[in-house]
Design a protein around this motif. Structure first.
Motif, short mmCIF file in Angstrom:
data_model
loop_
_atom_site.label_atom_id
_atom_site.label_comp_id
_atom_site.label_asym_id
_atom_site.label_seq_id
_atom_site.Cartn_x
_atom_site.Cartn_y
_atom_site.Cartn_z
N PHE A 96 1.05 -1.01 -0.06
CA PHE A 96 0.08 0.30 0.28
C PHE A 96 0.91 0.96 0.34
N SER A 97 1.97 0.96 0.66
CA SER A 97 2.71 2.21 0.93
C SER A 97 3.63 2.60 -0.49
N LYS A 98 4.41 1.40 -1.24
CA LYS A 98 4.19 1.71 -2.18
C LYS A 98 4.02 2.66 -3.40
N ASN A 99 2.55 1.53 -3.47
CA ASN A 99 1.66 1.93 -4.60
C ASN A 99 1.07 3.88 -4.65
N LYS A 100 1.63 4.19 -3.37
CA LYS A 100 0.74 5.34 -2.29
C LYS A 100 2.29 6.19 -1.92
N GLY A 101 2.49 6.02 -3.06
CA GLY A 101 4.04 6.33 -3.10
C GLY A 101 4.27 7.18 -1.24
#
Length: 235
Positions: A96-101
Motif C-alpha cells: 500500500f505504501s509503495k502504491n501510494k508513494g
C-alpha cells in the motif's frame, strides 16, 4: 515428520506438561523469631515439586497450541508457518505504501511508533556504555521481531536472520496480490528502519546488502563489549 505425527507429538507434549504431578512439601518448621519481626507474622513456607508453569492457564495454552497445529496443518495451497498472518499484514502495508508513494512516510511512522522504547533504551546505553542494548532492544526483547522472524542467530555485537517474507511472497506474487520483492523490502523498508533506529539509539549499525539467500546481518560498528551488561525492558 508428517503433520499428523507433528500434531500427535504436540498433543502428547502438552498433555504431559499439564498432567505432571505437583507435590507440596510439609510446611517447614517455624523459624525462630528474629528481632524486629512483626508479632504473629507467619514463617514463609517452602514448597517443592514439579510444575508446568501453566497452572491456572491451561485453557490459554490449549488455545495457543490449537492455533499452532491448525496453522501448520494448513498446507493445501502452500505450507503455512506460524508467522503467516503477520507476514501478510506487513506485505500488504508495504505494498500500500509503495502504491501510494508513501514509503518514506510509512517508515517514519513506524519509527515514531517505536520512539518511546527507543528513547528509553538510548538513555540506558548512554548511562551504561553498553551498545549491545541496542541489538537487544530491536531483536531480542521485542515481540515485534521474534513473532515475525522465527529464528535469529545471536552473537556479541551481531544479529543474523533470514528475511521472513519470501515464503509467503512467492504465493501472493503468483496471485498478483503483491508486486514488491524481498530485495525491494530490504532496500526500502528494512534497512531504512534499522538506520533510523540506530540514530535514535545513539549507535552505528551496519546492515548487510541484500543477497539471494535472504540472510540479513546487522552489526554494531566497531563494537567493543561493555564491562557490565544491563538488561533492556521493552514493550
Amino acid at each position: 515428520m508428517t503433520f499428523k505425527t507433528f500434531t500427535a507429538v504436540i498433543a502428547l507434549s502438552v498433555g504431559a506438561a499439564l498432567t505432571l504431578p505437583s507435590f507440596a512439601a510439609e510446611p517447614a518448621p517455624a523459624a525462630t523469631e528474629k528481632p524486629g519481626k512483626p508479632a504473629g507474622a507467619e514463617s514463609k513456607q517452602k514448597t517443592m515439586g514439579r510444575y508446568s508453569g501453566w497452572e491456572g492457564r491451561e485453557r490459554d495454552l490449549g488455545l495457543v497450541m490449537n492455533m499452532v497445529v491448525k496453522t501448520m496443518n494448513d498446507n493445501d495451497a502452500y505450507q503455512h508457518e506460524v508467522n503467516d498472518a503477520l507476514v501478510k499484514h506487513h506485505l500488504t502495508s508495504m505494498q500500500f505504501s509503495k502504491n501510494k508513494g508513501l514509503v518514506s512516510e510509512a517508515v517514519q511512522h513506524e519509527v515514531d511508533t517505536e520512539m518511546p522504547m527507543l528513547k528509553r533504551v538510548a538513555k540506558m546505553i548512554e548511562k551504561s556504555g553498553d551498545k549491545e542494548l541496542a541489538l537487544k532492544a530491536v531483536f531480542d526483547q521485542t515481540t515485534c521481531h521474534w513473532q515475525l522472524v522465527l529464528d535469529t542467530e545471536t552473537a556479541p555485537g551481531m544479529r543474523r536472520y533470514r528475511s521472513p517474507f519470501g515464503h509467503v511472497l512467492e504465493q501472493t506474487t503468483r496471485l498478483s496480490q503483491h508486486d514488491i520483492t524481498e530485495k525491494w523490502i530490504h532496500d526500502n523498508w528494512t534497512t531504512p528502519r534499522f538506520m533510523a533506529y540506530a540514530k535514535i539509539l545513539g549507535v552505528d549499525l551496519d546492515v548487510s546488502p541484500w543477497q539471494d539467500d535472504g540472510i540479513i546481518t546487522v552489526k554494531l560498528r566497531n563494537y567493543t563489549p561493555a564491562p557490565k551488561q544491563t538488561s533492556a525492558v521493552t514493550n
